[in-house]
Design a protein around this motif. Structure first.
Motif, mmCIF file in Angstrom:
data_model
loop_
_atom_site.group_PDB
_atom_site.id
_atom_site.type_symbol
_atom_site.label_atom_id
_atom_site.label_comp_id
_atom_site.label_asym_id
_atom_site.label_seq_id
_atom_site.Cartn_x
_atom_site.Cartn_y
_atom_site.Cartn_z
ATOM 1 N N UNK A 1 -5.576 -6.455 -10.357
ATOM 2 C CA UNK A 1 -6.364 -7.633 -9.714
ATOM 3 C C UNK A 1 -6.597 -6.527 -8.979
ATOM 4 N N UNK A 2 -7.637 -7.120 -7.447
ATOM 5 C CA UNK A 2 -7.773 -6.829 -6.763
ATOM 6 C C UNK A 2 -7.959 -6.994 -5.367
ATOM 7 N N UNK B 1 -1.529 -6.641 -9.155
ATOM 8 C CA UNK B 1 -0.610 -7.423 -9.960
ATOM 9 C C UNK B 1 -1.737 -6.891 -11.313
ATOM 10 N N UNK B 2 -2.055 -7.538 -12.153
ATOM 11 C CA UNK B 2 -2.377 -7.437 -13.237
ATOM 12 C C UNK B 2 -2.613 -8.664 -14.298
ATOM 13 N N UNK B 3 -4.053 -9.126 -13.628
ATOM 14 C CA UNK B 3 -4.675 -10.048 -14.662
ATOM 15 C C UNK B 3 -4.462 -10.552 -15.932
ATOM 16 N N UNK C 1 4.374 -0.795 -6.602
ATOM 17 C CA UNK C 1 2.942 -0.526 -6.630
ATOM 18 C C UNK C 1 2.470 -0.025 -7.469
ATOM 19 N N UNK C 2 1.187 -1.103 -7.750
ATOM 20 C CA UNK C 2 -0.275 0.034 -8.528
ATOM 21 C C UNK C 2 -1.090 0.399 -7.937
ATOM 22 N N UNK C 3 -1.453 1.631 -8.461
ATOM 23 C CA UNK C 3 -2.882 2.084 -7.790
ATOM 24 C C UNK C 3 -3.641 1.882 -8.763
ATOM 25 N N UNK D 1 1.153 -1.267 0.137
ATOM 26 C CA UNK D 1 0.022 0.074 -0.201
ATOM 27 C C UNK D 1 0.665 0.869 -0.023
ATOM 28 N N UNK D 2 1.817 1.087 1.164
ATOM 29 C CA UNK D 2 3.021 2.494 1.240
ATOM 30 C C UNK D 2 3.929 2.079 -0.372
ATOM 31 N N UNK D 3 4.084 1.024 -0.687
ATOM 32 C CA UNK D 3 5.188 1.923 -2.258
ATOM 33 C C UNK D 3 6.282 1.054 -1.920
ATOM 34 N N UNK D 4 6.756 0.549 -0.284
ATOM 35 C CA UNK D 4 7.651 0.162 0.268
ATOM 36 C C UNK D 4 8.608 -0.738 -0.955
#
Lengths: 351, 351
Positions: free
Chosen positions: B127-128, B118-120, B55-57, B48-51
């Motif tokens: 993806x969620x 990620x991407x489907x 991260x994809x938002x 969530x914090x792109x550590x």
């Protein structure tokens, strides 16, 4: 006492030079060997010069020792006078811990007694290695060498040979596997020969494109130049097993990425700190980074017998003991194909 | 399309906040699950914090998902409407590589499709994850949960559970072995429960003496405080296996020294660089440092069934989705015993 001519280092700074030493008379379980040849291991140089900070002087290096049995104690069973015999990195161990009872004396819980740069068990007497005329050792730590073998080229089997044979056996390297041997030196050239003899598809992984031709001659099926980033990227995830013979700390991450699911890379050379390992390189693909040290005495004998049966010996360059310091300088430049072996007859000319 | 209430991060800096998303209608092999509970994994926070910089938002975190089957496609065989079901870290994989064919989809050569961030497959659709009312997934990536289980405490099994179960099984941990679990958090508390259930003598290895009592309650036979250097020295060479759940890079050398001959330490948390490993700590004792990531789908179902049979679930602390940002802050302080689980009924109150 047996009076023996030898060569020793007297301090970290002093060159290897003539030295006289006394060996114990053989006891009931001992074998006395007249040394004919002694291999020159990289670790000889490191210990002679105290690179690891644990050196004991005077030091007679040498743990790739072959020769002829001169005398045996009353209880010695496997060897007789006149046999060819060898002594490797150990001359004793506690003999009662679980590893010793399993014939893995190199992993003795109390610590094995190393052939040189150590103390004899329960004594302040230093152990002295193979740069000398003779050695006396308990039978358990002496291997028998078939008379058909080229003795001078057998010497390096006692360290470089068993150090590579043992992990390839333990990790069950064999047909159908793609196996990489990283680094082409004394250990690496034996790793290629054994991995090939065990039936694997063997890839020499080297920084030096110039070593490719020689690797193929030694038995490698392919050469992967680790500085060729395209070739390394293409090879990702394709290896079952990697034998890493690099003798110093380095970045193992690019090699770990070469392993497929459940692959293992085994270190046999680098005792010092590695560059930081990325945890993800182990978690992705359930990979293992392991280590292995020489081999136990039963396996060392098995290795010698395997070599006799399959015509395997080391590639050696013979030197006189008087040239040992020059040989060390060449070792530092990796200028040897692939192991120096001292012809101990040269010791007769020593002062 | 199925319209779903959810909570998402819109950027590295933004808190988790209400979000609406569309899920695909279930296809012939899909299962649609109404989410009842979702565990909060440490990796939710990092992503969530792109550590980790990947991260994809917008991002809907959550991969410890349990709920009730709302609909199934025509070809779905293992699940029916009304069943309890779970989704873990993956929702797809290539399905034809060697690892996929072996049921080890997490090691898919092409890369598994993660449940969020990620991407489907073959699509630009993100993806969620499970911080939402419902999820639709191919049956292969859905486990069936026996109705006898305490569902809210099952959620963390989908990540923390399988991540510890799988390596303990793969390395054949069992009776007669001394096994250490390093770190007492979400993963560690499950590691203790599983190692104990498999019959090992379990030692909790922790930096915090204060965690000892709880470790014993969870099933540990002993506690070893890693900051107690005398205790660590006494324990050297005594462990068969170590499960290392520390989630960040650290110095593994003191732990490697705890292993006996042929012992293995398996990392399940630290994806980032470790402090330099001393090669000698692997070579002495032929030790292995390995890694393991979650588990394949057949093994995840096996783990759920094992837990049902042995009465194993996670220790959880229930939260409302509205409190997720506070929960992250407490996670950063290791202030949770031992997993936050979101009661998704709270989502009804979301904007």
């Amino acid at each position: 006492m047996i009076h023996v001519k030898a060569y020793a280092a007297q301090s970290a700074a002093s060159p290897i030079a003539p030295f006289s030493l006394d060996r114990r008379d053989p006891g009931p379980h001992d074998v006395q060997i007249d040394i004919l040849y002694c291999g020159v291991c990289h670790s000889d140089l490191h210990q002679a010069r105290n690179d690891w900070g644990n050196s004991l002087y005077p030091m007679v290096p040498g743990h790739e020792i072959v020769g002829r049995v001169k005398a045996v104690g009353a209880h010695v069973k496997r060897l007789k006078i006149g046999d060819l015999a060898g002594v490797g990195c150990m001359v004793d161990s506690c003999r009662h811990c679980a590893p010793c009872e399993a014939g893995l004396e190199q992993y003795c819980v109390e610590g094995a007694t190393w052939t040189y740069n150590a103390h004899e068990r329960g004594s302040q007497q230093l152990t002295f290695g193979g740069y000398s005329e003779a050695i006396v050792s308990d039978e358990r730590f002496v291997v028998k060498i078939p008379p058909t073998m080229d003795l001078k080229a057998v010497a390096p089997l006692l360290c470089a040979g068993i150090t590579t044979y043992s992990p390839l056996r333990h990790w069950k390297v064999g047909p159908g596997q793609k196996v990489g041997v990283i680094g082409l030196g004394g250990l690496g050239h034996m790793g290629v020969k054994f991995a090939k003899a065990f039936g694997a598809h063997v890839v020499m992984v080297t920084t030096s494109p110039g070593k490719g031709k020689d690797a193929i001659r030694l038995g490698a099926d392919e050469v992967l130049v680790s500085k060729d980033l395209d070739a390394m990227a293409k090879a990702k995830g394709s290896f079952d097993f990697l034998l890493n013979t690099i003798p110093v700390g380095h970045d193992v991450n690019p090699y770990l990425e070469l392993l497929k699911l459940d692959g293992a890379m085994v270190l046999v050379g680098a005792l010092t700190p590695l560059d930081p390992v990325l945890g993800g390189n182990l978690i992705h693909g359930r990979r293992s980074l392991a280590g292995s040290g020489i081999g136990g005495m039963p396996e060392t004998q098995e290795m010698i017998d395997f070599c006799a049966e399959h015509g395997i010996v080391s590639d050696v360059e013979m030197i006189r003991i008087q040239d040992i310091n020059k040989a060390y300088e060449r070792l530092l430049k990796n200028d040897v194909h692939y192991r120096f072996v001292i012809d101990m007859a040269s010791l007769k000319d020593a002062g």
